[in-house]
Design an enzyme around this catalytic site. Structure first.
Site, PDB file in Angstrom:
ATOM      1  N   HIS A 281       0.804  -1.228  -0.125  1.00  0.00           N
ATOM      2  CA  HIS A 281       0.097  -0.076   0.052  1.00  0.00           C
ATOM      3  C   HIS A 281       0.916   1.257  -0.034  1.00  0.00           C
ATOM      4  CE1 HIS A 281      -2.716  -3.289   2.067  1.00  0.00           C
ATOM      5  NE2 HIS A 281      -3.470  -2.728   1.005  1.00  0.00           N
ATOM      6  N   HIS A 282       0.347   2.444  -0.515  1.00  0.00           N
ATOM      7  CA  HIS A 282       1.042   3.535  -0.516  1.00  0.00           C
ATOM      8  C   HIS A 282       1.171   4.062   0.949  1.00  0.00           C
ATOM      9  CE1 HIS A 282       0.602   8.387  -1.612  1.00  0.00           C
ATOM     10  NE2 HIS A 282       1.875   7.672  -1.510  1.00  0.00           N
ATOM     11  N   GLY A 283       2.418   4.594   1.044  1.00  0.00           N
ATOM     12  CA  GLY A 283       2.667   5.289   2.595  1.00  0.00           C
ATOM     13  C   GLY A 283       2.245   6.514   2.627  1.00  0.00           C
TER      14      GLY A 283
END
Ligand code: TV1
Ligand code: CA
Ligand code: ZN
Length: 397
Positions: free
Chosen positions: A182-184
């Site tokens: 997932h995108h941080g």
């Protein structure tokens, strides 16, 4: 005995408070803190505890969490319980609890849980600052989606942001790298207005056949932080959006090419690496086809630059593979090679028996679980690398 070879001069510290294991998000929730029990058991069974300094950090307190989070949010978080929660209370909704997806449930011991994983990340940061180790590990942390006044995507307190803020007391430039699927977004947003932190996230990005974006829906290649040239944070974020099914060879090449360039150009004085294990093949929520050693090669690549390093956990929803990966990556840090046959005396051995093709071994073939066709062509990835290189040219040297 277990193929342990002694380190190449790196001193490693392991920061872990076992009380974190006893918290439950709810029976059907994919986030299982007991994956940390499995991880710790594997690490111990390979004898890795003799190659590192072990710390049992105290929980972080309110004022320490207040370094990043708003007081009002923290007060609410510290007081809410399953007994007193009112799901239609406007604050409950505004702070990101419950909701249709129930990503961030209110469970017993929630405040204790967030304090424990954040305390461990703070302990890791202080250990680097005091030069007690070169690499400090906290597998219980890495909760990268939490915002200053919002719980999001299984994350309530952003331990990464707090650890980076501690590193910034002594280091001019800190690089954050995120290999969770997932995108941080929480870490990127927290530091969007500073050039003292560069954030780099590799993640699945795209819309599924039902029209839903992959969570959290941000992190396309053109998202590089603020556009305003007066903003110091401009061009200090790099996002690498990836499609389903990426394989070992492609990911290793992508990671090494992009990360090496970022380190060379930004020249960070410390690095924080979020090693979410949901980017492995066969993860319950992930979409990639990576094997454990390919995931671990990212840690080797970063380690080879020899900067002070915090290695933290994150996602990972197939617990036996989370434990395998983080055990392997602990070994990578200390420079040890582990036997593929699991030690026979480990507790929880049954957790590693009878799965796909990994019964009793450390390195099962996860690529062959083949749950996701590879939608990434080499040509598309080459284009992505070119765009990433172009984005980096906007960063002032
Ligand atoms: C309760 C019970 C909650 C079962 C959540 C999967 C559940 C998910 C559950 C789930 C689930 C998500 C969304 C939808 C946004 C929502 C630790 C439009 C089987 C770092 C967080 C993913 C990832 C959140 C966290 C995502 C991390 N996926 N079962 N929820 N709404 N939320 O898509 O990056 O790994 O799935
Ligand atoms: Ca990521
Ligand atoms: Zn994740």
């Amino acid at each position: 005995e277990y193929g342990l070879e002694r380190p190449q001069g790196y001193s490693v510290s392991f920061h872990y408070n076992p009380h974190v294991e006893y918290h439950h998000f709810g029976s059907s929730h994919p986030m299982k803190p007991w994956r940390l029990t499995l991880t710790k058991q594997l690490v111990l069974s390979y004898g890795l505890e003799y190659t590192m300094d072990l710390y049992e950090p105290r929980p972080a307190n309110f004022n320490e969490l207040n370094i990043f989070h708003d007081r009002e949010y923290l007060s609410y978080l510290s007081e809410i319980t399953p007994q007193n929660a009112k799901p239609d209370d406007p604050q409950y909704i505004a702070y990101g609890f419950g909701g249709d997806s129930n990503d961030c449930p209110v469970f017993d011991g929630l405040w204790n849980y967030v304090s424990l994983y954040t305390g461990a990340s703070m302990s890791a940061a202080y250990n680097l600052l005091n030069k007690q180790s070169d690499i400090a590990i906290n597998w219980s942390g890495g909760l990268h989606h939490a915002k200053k006044n919002l719980a999001s995507g299984f994350c309530y307190v952003n331990d990464i942001v707090i650890a980076i803020q501690l590193l910034l007391t002594q280091h001019q430039r800190v690089l954050y790298i995120d290999i969770d699927v997932h995108h941080g977004d929480g870490v990127e947003q927290a530091f969007e207005s500073t050039d003292r932190v560069f954030t780099l996230s590799f993640h699945k990005y795209g819309i599924d056949r039902h029209g839903w974006p992959f969570f959290p829906g941000t992190g396309n290649i053109d998202e590089m932080g603020p556009k305003d040239p007066a903003n110091r944070g401009k061009a200090h974020s790099l996002n690498i959006p990836i499609d389903d099914g990426i394989d070992d060879h492609q990911y290793k090449y992508l990671f090494k090419t992009v990360t090496s360039k970022v380190i060379e150009k930004y020249n960070p004085q410390a690095i924080v690496l979020q090693s979410g294990a949901d980017s492995l093949g066969g993860d319950r929520l992930g979409r990639f086809n990576l094997n454990i050693k390919a995931h671990g090669s990212c840690i080797e690549t970063v380690k080879s630059f020899g900067r002070p390093l915090i290695l933290i956990g994150g996602g990972g929803y197939t617990p036996r593979n989370v434990a395998r990966t983080w055990c392997h990556e602990t070994a990578v840090c200390v420079g040890a090679t582990l036997h593929n046959d699991l030690p026979t005396h480990i507790p929880y051995l049954q957790a590693f028996q009878g799965d796909e093709n990994g019964g009793g071994i450390l390195y099962p073939d996860l690529h062959n679980t083949k749950r996701h066709d590879n939608l990434n062509t080499d040509a598309a990835l080459q284009k992505l690398i070119e765009k990433a290189m172009e984005n980096l040219r906007y960063m002032e040297g």
